[in-house]
Design a protein around this motif. Structure first.
Motif, PDB file in Angstrom:
ATOM      1  N   TYR A  57      -3.041  14.247 -15.342  1.00 24.43           N
ATOM      2  CA  TYR A  57      -4.383  14.300 -14.870  1.00 24.43           C
ATOM      3  C   TYR A  57      -5.464  13.755 -15.688  1.00 24.43           C
ATOM      4  O   TYR A  57      -6.491  13.314 -15.530  1.00 24.43           O
ATOM      5  CB  TYR A  57      -4.720  15.700 -14.183  1.00 24.43           C
ATOM      6  N   THR A  60      -6.717  10.067 -15.229  1.00 28.49           N
ATOM      7  CA  THR A  60      -7.158  10.026 -13.922  1.00 28.49           C
ATOM      8  C   THR A  60      -8.456  10.230 -13.764  1.00 28.49           C
ATOM      9  O   THR A  60      -9.350  11.024 -14.624  1.00 28.49           O
ATOM     10  CB  THR A  60      -6.562  10.640 -12.633  1.00 28.49           C
ATOM     11  N   ARG A  61      -9.237   9.688 -12.851  1.00 27.79           N
ATOM     12  CA  ARG A  61     -10.322   9.929 -12.439  1.00 27.79           C
ATOM     13  C   ARG A  61     -10.112  10.873 -11.132  1.00 27.79           C
ATOM     14  O   ARG A  61      -9.656  10.710 -10.089  1.00 27.79           O
ATOM     15  CB  ARG A  61     -11.482   8.941 -11.912  1.00 27.79           C
ATOM     16  N   TRP A  62     -10.525  11.997 -11.342  1.00 30.02           N
ATOM     17  CA  TRP A  62      -9.993  13.455 -10.428  1.00 30.02           C
ATOM     18  C   TRP A  62     -10.906  14.329  -9.840  1.00 30.02           C
ATOM     19  O   TRP A  62     -11.980  14.441 -10.620  1.00 30.02           O
ATOM     20  CB  TRP A  62      -9.096  14.029 -11.293  1.00 30.02           C
ATOM     21  N   THR A  66      -8.094  13.624  -4.702  1.00 27.42           N
ATOM     22  CA  THR A  66      -7.711  12.208  -5.034  1.00 27.42           C
ATOM     23  C   THR A  66      -7.597  12.214  -6.431  1.00 27.42           C
ATOM     24  O   THR A  66      -8.840  12.539  -7.023  1.00 27.42           O
ATOM     25  CB  THR A  66      -8.202  10.877  -4.176  1.00 27.42           C
ATOM     26  N   ALA A  67      -6.481  11.578  -7.016  1.00 31.46           N
ATOM     27  CA  ALA A  67      -6.700  11.319  -8.582  1.00 31.46           C
ATOM     28  C   ALA A  67      -6.592   9.777  -8.559  1.00 31.46           C
ATOM     29  O   ALA A  67      -5.201   9.291  -8.225  1.00 31.46           O
ATOM     30  CB  ALA A  67      -5.470  12.131  -9.280  1.00 31.46           C
ATOM     31  N   GLY A 279     -11.024  14.920 -14.369  1.00 29.87           N
ATOM     32  CA  GLY A 279     -10.008  14.246 -15.393  1.00 29.87           C
ATOM     33  C   GLY A 279     -10.719  14.427 -16.701  1.00 29.87           C
ATOM     34  O   GLY A 279      -9.840  14.524 -17.461  1.00 29.87           O
TER      35      GLY A 279
ATOM     36  N   THR B 126      -5.863  24.190  -9.699  1.00 30.00           N
ATOM     37  CA  THR B 126      -5.260  23.599  -8.557  1.00 30.00           C
ATOM     38  C   THR B 126      -4.178  24.253  -8.086  1.00 30.00           C
ATOM     39  O   THR B 126      -3.773  24.559  -6.995  1.00 30.00           O
ATOM     40  CB  THR B 126      -5.044  22.119  -8.796  1.00 30.00           C
TER      41      THR B 126
END
Lengths: 309, 275
Positions: A57, A60-62, A66-67, A279, B126
């Motif tokens: 993660y 990613t842009r998270w 959605t990632a 992220g 999460t």
């Protein structure tokens, strides 16, 4: 308080219970593997798995749903944006200052408290008690005591004619002020470790030194300093881990301010989390993980390598 | 001459300890006893009128009794997490210490990494959300168990190494099974280290701020440390109430300290320097 037992860091000594048991063929071991089951599930699901997930993660842009994979963008941002870089540098300064002071003061107080002085019990209690007090409570109290104009510290300094700094509101002093409070709260733990270390030095060494005409200073440099080395190793490693990860005291006292001058990685992680940059926040976690591992692992190997005896 | 020099060091140490360690606590107590106006100038003075009880009532009633709810939450959190930790960690340490297997290297590595690695915050959230446990007290209890496990396993393992295997062998010859062997024979022998784990972990978990902040958000189920933190911004005109709250949450660790000083110190320093 550091949540690391000192035993974890000390070299082990073989005891009778360590020797391997005789093989009993055909008989089930009385030490069932299913004892591991529940703890393993909790530990893996809530600690190990998230740690592994964080590596993904962080790239990613998270937004939790959605990632989007962006490569090393988050890390680049960490090393380019000035407020984030500041957090990295501050983490290093904070960890070095707190662990350095804890070693020096802890050893000094440890030596004083193992010598034959009056009120030893009182002194030991009073030095150790802050370790057990709520960090947030300590932070709030010292934020008040360090108030530049009406705080008790600067008022007392003014009485003896010293103009105290503005502590938490002065960008040059904010991080150091928090570090001092951290030392105030944590030095009791270092002291206790040193006391245990000094007490375990055989009395014969001091007697022999006395015969050879050694004074207190010689005693300290020639006997206590080298033989309390395992205690020093423990204190350095414990306070480095604690210092690098430290969050609550800084958050209670300055929230990273003024500006970003007392931000550390842990507070950056929280700020990015609050702002919804999950992220980026996770990338901070990975950086903190790497930083702790890269500093603590080789250091503990290096310090434990040399035998004193 | 020599005794004179010795007491001189002691007297200096006592004189230094008063402003450094006693005054901050005295300041908390004095401010907690003051009225609102009296406390406003943040002075280190004797209260004009002692209003400690009024302040306690004020703290308890603030925000519809949130402080009281928080106190109950913190108590439940601490008791449940520490109970689970003691049982689970001692079981792990028992098998880990007694039974050599090819997994031991990996398990030891995982236990040690639990001490060093900072938990990854958002991925953990999460996971908790996936389990429907995010923002619930049971979720936070499991978090505290997971994060405290390493420390407890290592303490238990070090202590178990001092219990001779002959104890186990005698029990096995007498026909004890796994559960009986552990819970009726070994566990009672762990008494002193169990006390250490209970005391140290309850202070740590009771004082924990970061994990409740991340994993138990919301005012309804705040813990005492979060409540104190929230009061900081809300009470910045009522220092008396803020410091009364600090005083109140310092009492549980103080009680622990008065009764179990030796165990805490022994637990934290145990074995650290015996190489």
């Amino acid at each position: 308080m550091a949540t690391i037992p000192a035993t974890a860091l000390a070299p082990k000594r073989a005891t009778s219970a360590d020797r391997p048991p005789k093989k009993r063929k055909g008989i089930k071991s009385p030490y069932s593997m299913w004892f591991y089951l529940i703890p393993a599930i909790i530990y893996v699901v809530l600690f190990i798995a998230p740690t592994f997930a964080s590596f993904f993660y962080s790239l990613t842009r998270w937004n939790l749903f959605t990632a989007q994979f962006i490569g090393f963008g988050n890390f680049v941002e960490f090393f380019q944006e000035q407020n984030l870089t500041q957090g990295l540098i501050n983490t290093g300064i904070y960890a070095v200052v707190t662990s350095g002071l804890k070693v020096v003061l802890g050893m000094l107080i440890g030596v004083v408290l193992t010598s034959q002085i009056i009120a030893r019990g009182y002194l030991r209690s009073v030095v150790f008690f802050p370790v057990l007090v709520s960090t947030i409570g300590v932070g709030i109290t010292f934020a008040v005591l360090m108030n530049p104009t009406s705080g008790l510290i600067n008022k007392s300094l003014a009485l003896v004619g010293i103009q105290g700094p503005a502590w938490l509101t002065d960008p040059a002093w904010a991080l150091l002020s928090v570090a001092f409070v951290d030392v105030w709260k944590g030095v009791g733990l270092a002291t206790v470790i040193y006391i245990a270390g000094i007490v375990s030095i055989p009395v014969e060494y001091f007697e022999a030194a006395k015969m050879d005409g050694a004074g207190p200073f010689k005693n300290f440099t020639q006997i206590i300093l080298p033989l309390a080395r395992p205690a020093t190793v423990t204190v350095i490693i414990l306070s480095l881990i604690g210092g690098l990860r430290s969050f609550d005291l800084i958050w209670a006292m300055t929230r990273g301010g003024p500006g970003f001058t007392s931000d550390v990685i842990a507070s950056v992680i929280y700020k990015q989390y609050q702002a919804g940059f999950y992220g980026l926040s996770t990338a901070g976690n990975v950086i903190l993980f790497l930083l702790v591992t890269v500093i603590v692992m080789p250091l503990s190997w290096f310090l434990n390598r040399k035998e004193v005896y | 001459m020599r005794t004179l020099k010795k007491s001189w060091v002691g007297i200096v140490a006592i004189l230094v300890s008063i402003p450094v360690f006693l005054v901050p606590f005295a300041f908390i107590i004095l401010t907690a006893m003051k009225g609102k106006l009296d406390a406003a100038d943040l002075g280190f003075t004797w209260p004009k009128k002692i209003e400690l009880w009024d302040n306690i009532v004020g703290v308890v009633q603030a925000r519809d009794g949130q402080a009281l709810v928080a106190f109950i939450n913190s108590t439940v959190l601490t008791v449940a997490s520490v109970t689970l930790l003691v049982i689970l960690a001692s079981m792990v340490a028992f098998v880990l210490q007694r039974r050599p297997s090819r997994w031991n290297g990996l398990i030891n590595f995982l236990v040690l990494s639990g001490l060093i690695i900072p938990p990854a915050v958002v991925p953990t959230i999460t996971v908790l959300q996936g389990l429907q446990l995010f923002g619930t007290l049971p979720g936070l209890i499991l978090i505290e168990v997971a994060f405290g496990m390493s420390f407890c396993v290592l303490l238990f393992r070090a202590f178990l190494a001092t219990i001779p295997r002959e104890v186990d062998e005698a029990a096995i010859i007498d026909g004890a099974g796994t559960l009986r062997l552990f819970f009726q024979v070994i566990f009672p022998l762990l008494r002193s280290v169990v006390i250490t784990v209970i005391v140290v972990q309850s202070v740590v978990i009771f004082n924990d701020f970061t994990n409740p902040l991340y994993f138990l958000p919301g005012d309804a189920n705040a813990t005492v440390q979060l409540t104190l933190f929230n009061f900081q911004s809300e009470f910045n005109t009522s220092w008396n109430l803020l410091f009364t709250d600090i005083l109140l949450i310092t009492i549980p660790p103080l009680v622990m300290f008065l009764f179990f000083n030796r165990q805490i110190v022994a637990g934290l320093a145990s074995g650290s320097v015996k190489g």
